[in-house]
Design a protein around this motif. Structure first.
Motif, PDB file in Angstrom:
ATOM      1  N   ARG A 166       0.870  -1.164   0.000  1.00 29.50           N
ATOM      2  CA  ARG A 166       0.000   0.000   0.000  1.00 29.50           C
ATOM      3  C   ARG A 166       0.910   1.218   0.000  1.00 29.50           C
ATOM      4  O   ARG A 166       1.769   1.369   0.867  1.00 29.50           O
ATOM      5  N   PHE A 167       0.724   2.105  -0.973  1.00 27.72           N
ATOM      6  CA  PHE A 167       1.564   3.283  -1.153  1.00 27.72           C
ATOM      7  C   PHE A 167       0.704   4.519  -0.886  1.00 27.72           C
ATOM      8  O   PHE A 167      -0.247   4.793  -1.615  1.00 27.72           O
ATOM      9  N   ASP A 168       1.045   5.236   0.184  1.00 34.12           N
ATOM     10  CA  ASP A 168       0.327   6.468   0.543  1.00 34.12           C
ATOM     11  C   ASP A 168       1.249   7.665   0.348  1.00 34.12           C
ATOM     12  O   ASP A 168       2.433   7.601   0.719  1.00 34.12           O
ATOM     13  N   PHE A 169       0.728   8.737  -0.190  1.00 37.54           N
ATOM     14  CA  PHE A 169       1.506   9.973  -0.270  1.00 37.54           C
ATOM     15  C   PHE A 169       0.565  11.157  -0.455  1.00 37.54           C
ATOM     16  O   PHE A 169      -0.567  11.010  -0.935  1.00 37.54           O
ATOM     17  N   SER A 170       1.045  12.328  -0.052  1.00 39.99           N
ATOM     18  CA  SER A 170       0.299  13.564  -0.262  1.00 39.99           C
ATOM     19  C   SER A 170       0.816  14.234  -1.528  1.00 39.99           C
ATOM     20  O   SER A 170       2.020  14.270  -1.782  1.00 39.99           O
ATOM     21  N   LEU A 171      -0.104  14.781  -2.317  1.00 40.88           N
ATOM     22  CA  LEU A 171       0.222  15.388  -3.601  1.00 40.88           C
ATOM     23  C   LEU A 171      -0.300  16.818  -3.642  1.00 40.88           C
ATOM     24  O   LEU A 171      -1.453  17.080  -3.308  1.00 40.88           O
ATOM     25  N   PHE A 172       0.589  17.731  -4.086  1.00 46.13           N
ATOM     26  CA  PHE A 172       0.220  19.138  -4.263  1.00 46.13           C
ATOM     27  C   PHE A 172       0.588  19.540  -5.691  1.00 46.13           C
ATOM     28  O   PHE A 172       1.762  19.712  -6.003  1.00 46.13           O
ATOM     29  N   PRO A 173      -0.388  19.661  -6.592  1.00 49.32           N
ATOM     30  CA  PRO A 173      -0.078  20.113  -7.954  1.00 49.32           C
ATOM     31  C   PRO A 173      -0.071  21.644  -8.002  1.00 49.32           C
ATOM     32  O   PRO A 173      -1.126  22.267  -7.899  1.00 49.32           O
ATOM     33  N   PRO A 174       1.082  22.276  -8.159  1.00 48.34           N
ATOM     34  CA  PRO A 174       1.127  23.740  -8.179  1.00 48.34           C
ATOM     35  C   PRO A 174       0.629  24.339  -9.490  1.00 48.34           C
ATOM     36  O   PRO A 174       0.278  25.516  -9.546  1.00 48.34           O
ATOM     37  N   SER A 175       0.587  23.512 -10.531  1.00 52.56           N
ATOM     38  CA  SER A 175       0.177  23.977 -11.860  1.00 52.56           C
ATOM     39  C   SER A 175      -0.260  22.769 -12.668  1.00 52.56           C
ATOM     40  O   SER A 175      -0.086  21.616 -12.231  1.00 52.56           O
ATOM     41  N   PRO A 176      -0.853  22.942 -13.845  1.00 53.14           N
ATOM     42  CA  PRO A 176      -1.229  21.782 -14.666  1.00 53.14           C
ATOM     43  C   PRO A 176      -0.040  20.861 -14.915  1.00 53.14           C
ATOM     44  O   PRO A 176       1.092  21.321 -15.128  1.00 53.14           O
ATOM     45  N   GLY A 177      -0.277  19.578 -14.880  1.00 54.51           N
ATOM     46  CA  GLY A 177       0.799  18.618 -15.076  1.00 54.51           C
ATOM     47  C   GLY A 177       0.287  17.203 -14.914  1.00 54.51           C
ATOM     48  O   GLY A 177      -0.921  16.954 -14.846  1.00 54.51           O
ATOM     49  N   ARG A 178       1.230  16.276 -14.832  1.00 53.68           N
ATOM     50  CA  ARG A 178       0.886  14.852 -14.727  1.00 53.68           C
ATOM     51  C   ARG A 178       1.748  14.231 -13.641  1.00 53.68           C
ATOM     52  O   ARG A 178       2.978  14.176 -13.778  1.00 53.68           O
ATOM     53  N   TYR A 179       1.097  13.779 -12.560  1.00 52.18           N
ATOM     54  CA  TYR A 179       1.813  13.350 -11.369  1.00 52.18           C
ATOM     55  C   TYR A 179       1.264  12.005 -10.882  1.00 52.18           C
ATOM     56  O   TYR A 179       0.104  11.705 -11.089  1.00 52.18           O
ATOM     57  N   GLY A 180       2.118  11.236 -10.187  1.00 46.25           N
ATOM     58  CA  GLY A 180       1.626   9.967  -9.658  1.00 46.25           C
ATOM     59  C   GLY A 180       2.735   9.078  -9.154  1.00 46.25           C
ATOM     60  O   GLY A 180       3.667   9.539  -8.493  1.00 46.25           O
ATOM     61  N   ALA A 181       2.635   7.770  -9.493  1.00 46.68           N
ATOM     62  CA  ALA A 181       3.542   6.775  -8.927  1.00 46.68           C
ATOM     63  C   ALA A 181       3.932   5.739  -9.966  1.00 46.68           C
ATOM     64  O   ALA A 181       3.230   5.509 -10.954  1.00 46.68           O
ATOM     65  N   THR A 182       5.073   5.111  -9.714  1.00 48.10           N
ATOM     66  CA  THR A 182       5.557   3.990 -10.499  1.00 48.10           C
ATOM     67  C   THR A 182       5.657   2.776  -9.586  1.00 48.10           C
ATOM     68  O   THR A 182       6.217   2.861  -8.495  1.00 48.10           O
ATOM     69  N   LEU A 183       5.112   1.640 -10.018  1.00 50.08           N
ATOM     70  CA  LEU A 183       5.143   0.407  -9.235  1.00 50.08           C
ATOM     71  C   LEU A 183       5.636  -0.740 -10.109  1.00 50.08           C
ATOM     72  O   LEU A 183       5.724  -0.618 -11.333  1.00 50.08           O
ATOM     73  N   ASP A 184       5.942  -1.849  -9.458  1.00 46.88           N
ATOM     74  CA  ASP A 184       6.361  -3.076 -10.161  1.00 46.88           C
ATOM     75  C   ASP A 184       7.572  -2.836 -11.053  1.00 46.88           C
ATOM     76  O   ASP A 184       7.688  -3.445 -12.131  1.00 46.88           O
ATOM     77  N   HIS A 185       8.488  -1.972 -10.614  1.00 47.97           N
ATOM     78  CA  HIS A 185       9.659  -1.714 -11.445  1.00 47.97           C
ATOM     79  C   HIS A 185      10.780  -2.700 -11.114  1.00 47.97           C
ATOM     80  O   HIS A 185      11.228  -2.811  -9.984  1.00 47.97           O
ATOM     81  N   GLU A 186      11.224  -3.421 -12.130  1.00 49.39           N
ATOM     82  CA  GLU A 186      12.368  -4.317 -12.012  1.00 49.39           C
ATOM     83  C   GLU A 186      13.342  -3.988 -13.126  1.00 49.39           C
ATOM     84  O   GLU A 186      12.962  -3.526 -14.199  1.00 49.39           O
ATOM     85  N   ASP A 187      14.624  -4.252 -12.868  1.00 45.72           N
ATOM     86  CA  ASP A 187      15.617  -4.085 -13.927  1.00 45.72           C
ATOM     87  C   ASP A 187      15.334  -5.102 -15.023  1.00 45.72           C
ATOM     88  O   ASP A 187      15.158  -6.285 -14.756  1.00 45.72           O
ATOM     89  N   GLY A 188      15.273  -4.645 -16.240  1.00 46.58           N
ATOM     90  CA  GLY A 188      14.963  -5.539 -17.345  1.00 46.58           C
ATOM     91  C   GLY A 188      14.081  -4.849 -18.362  1.00 46.58           C
ATOM     92  O   GLY A 188      13.887  -3.633 -18.336  1.00 46.58           O
ATOM     93  N   ASP A 189      13.524  -5.643 -19.258  1.00 41.51           N
ATOM     94  CA  ASP A 189      12.750  -5.079 -20.370  1.00 41.51           C
ATOM     95  C   ASP A 189      11.287  -4.837 -20.026  1.00 41.51           C
ATOM     96  O   ASP A 189      10.608  -4.092 -20.728  1.00 41.51           O
TER      97      ASP A 189
END
Length: 419
Positions: A272-295
């Motif tokens: 479970r990944f919790d975080f607070s997000l503050f977008p100061p201007s238009p944009g694209r924000y979020g998280a990356t999961l399941d990242h492993e070295d490889g293709d």
């Protein structure tokens, strides 16, 4: 028929696994009594069924030290009764203790052989003002243990690496802040081993891994246990009056490429990944999961925020999902994001309300991090909590069933796949 049977069995067992999660704290920081139970006690279900605790053998050559075995303790350190601590005893300098002298607990450690040892401390921090102790091993200088934002739950924190050549070495736990409690110290020659649960009789009991960072430090103290993959990241002072007295946060900037930063090097099979997000201007924000070295591509969960509204975008090896969230996330406001990722499940909540739940992804495993694909995003109070799960689909996912004495169970097969 085989596919239907496998899917049905998986769904049933995953539901049982998810029911287990209700024992986990439902907040970023657990309430003080949420996990303060004696680790030596057996686990019992709601129906009163007693379960055996899963244990893991320690790496060869590892040594565990219990604070109750201290040869001497100086004030304001004292041994206190704590039912949630190993042996029911914790080492603590109570809040409000005088600052004239630092407490010390002295122990002797017998080592099986000369080696390079990696030290861990099992601590309990009530808040950001009581989350560190110091440790010396042999003739080494003091090393700080803690400083993380995992509060109100016993957990292991790494300290340092020591070259130890004597058969017996002195070890000292030294007070740095009042209110921080310790019950065990681990010395292990295995650099890759990460303790999770309490250690009893040379074996580690099952536990829940955690990572947390409140970014309550000035820029000069650096990014801590975060690993920058791309883009620009920095601890930044915030003038938001709602953040007093914790006015620092983590800012990510995607100038020439997406900005990605990972919460340490740990791989999470379920979390479970919790975080607070503050977008100061238009944009694209979020998280990356399941990242492993490889293709294989990671799983990306992002919020495309504009003046007109927000779109949730989920992209991964086995999924592509997009949906409008209206004005649920607004520019210039703080929002709390929760992402649950385990087994075949992905669920996303905004400010405590679930906005999507997908149950058709493949099981994932990898690193977890924050991401900014466009613009600049500001993040705070990030926490990763492991979600243990178990399933049986007759193929790659298997449960070690224990068959009752008066029962007979078999696995019928269809070709090479057990149903």
């Amino acid at each position: 028929m085989r596919v239907v049977a496998s899917i049905t069995a998986s769904i049933i067992l995953l539901a049982a696994a998810f029911a287990f999660l209700f024992e986990l704290p439902d907040k970023t920081t657990a309430e003080p009594d949420a996990e303060r139970r004696n680790p030596a006690e057996p686990i019992r279900t709601a129906a009163g069924v007693e379960l055996e605790r899963t244990t893991t053998e320690l790496p060869e050559g590892s040594v565990v030290v219990h604070v109750k075995d201290a040869e001497s303790i100086s004030s304001p350190f004292e041994l206190v009764a704590d039912a949630s601590a190993v042996d029911g005893t914790a080492l603590l300098a109570p809040v409000g203790s005088p600052d004239e002298e630092r407490g010390r607990a002295r122990l002797s450690v017998e080592l099986p052989r000369p080696a390079t040892y990696h030290a861990w401390v099992r601590g309990f921090w009530p808040d950001e003002c009581s989350n560190t102790v110091c440790l010396t091993v042999g003739s080494s200088p003091e090393r700080v243990a803690g400083g993380d934002s995992v509060y109100n739950v016993w957990h292991w924190v790494p300290v340092a690496t020591f070259e130890l050549t004597e058969a017996t070495v002195p070890l000292e736990v030294i007070q740095r802040e009042t209110g921080a409690a310790v019950d065990q110290i681990l010395l292990t020659p295995d650099e890759q081993f990460q303790p999770v649960g309490p250690i009893l009789d040379g074996r580690m009991l099952a536990g829940v891994r955690r990572f947390a960072d409140g970014f309550d430090r000035s820029p000069g103290h650096g990014l801590g246990d975060w690993d920058v993959d791309s883009g620009e990241w920095e601890i930044r002072f915030s003038y938001d009056p709602n953040r007093i007295d914790n006015q620092y946060s983590l800012a990510g900037n995607a100038k020439d490429e997406p900005a990605v930063i990972y919460a340490g090097e740990r791989l999470w099979e379920g979390c479970r990944f919790d975080f607070s997000l503050f977008p100061p201007s238009p944009g694209r924000y979020g998280a990356t999961l399941d990242h492993e070295d490889g293709d294989q591509a990671p799983l990306i969960v992002e919020f495309d925020v504009s003046e007109d509204g927000t779109t949730l975008v989920i992209e991964g090896p086995e999924t592509s999902h997009s949906q409008s969230l209206g004005r649920r996330i607004r520019i210039g406001q703080w929002h709390r994001i929760t992402i649950e990722r385990w087994a075949w499940v992905l669920a996303v909540s905004v400010d405590g309300e679930r906005v999507v739940r997908l149950a058709d992804l493949g099981p994932g495993n990898g690193r977890v991090g924050l991401r900014v694909s466009q613009g600049e995003g500001i993040f705070d109070d990030a926490a990763v909590t492991e979600i243990p799960w178990i399933a049986d689909d007759g193929d790659t996912q298997r449960i070690p069933w224990v068959v009752a004495d008066d029962a007979s169970w078999t696995r019928p097969t269809d070709g090479d796949i057990a149903l």
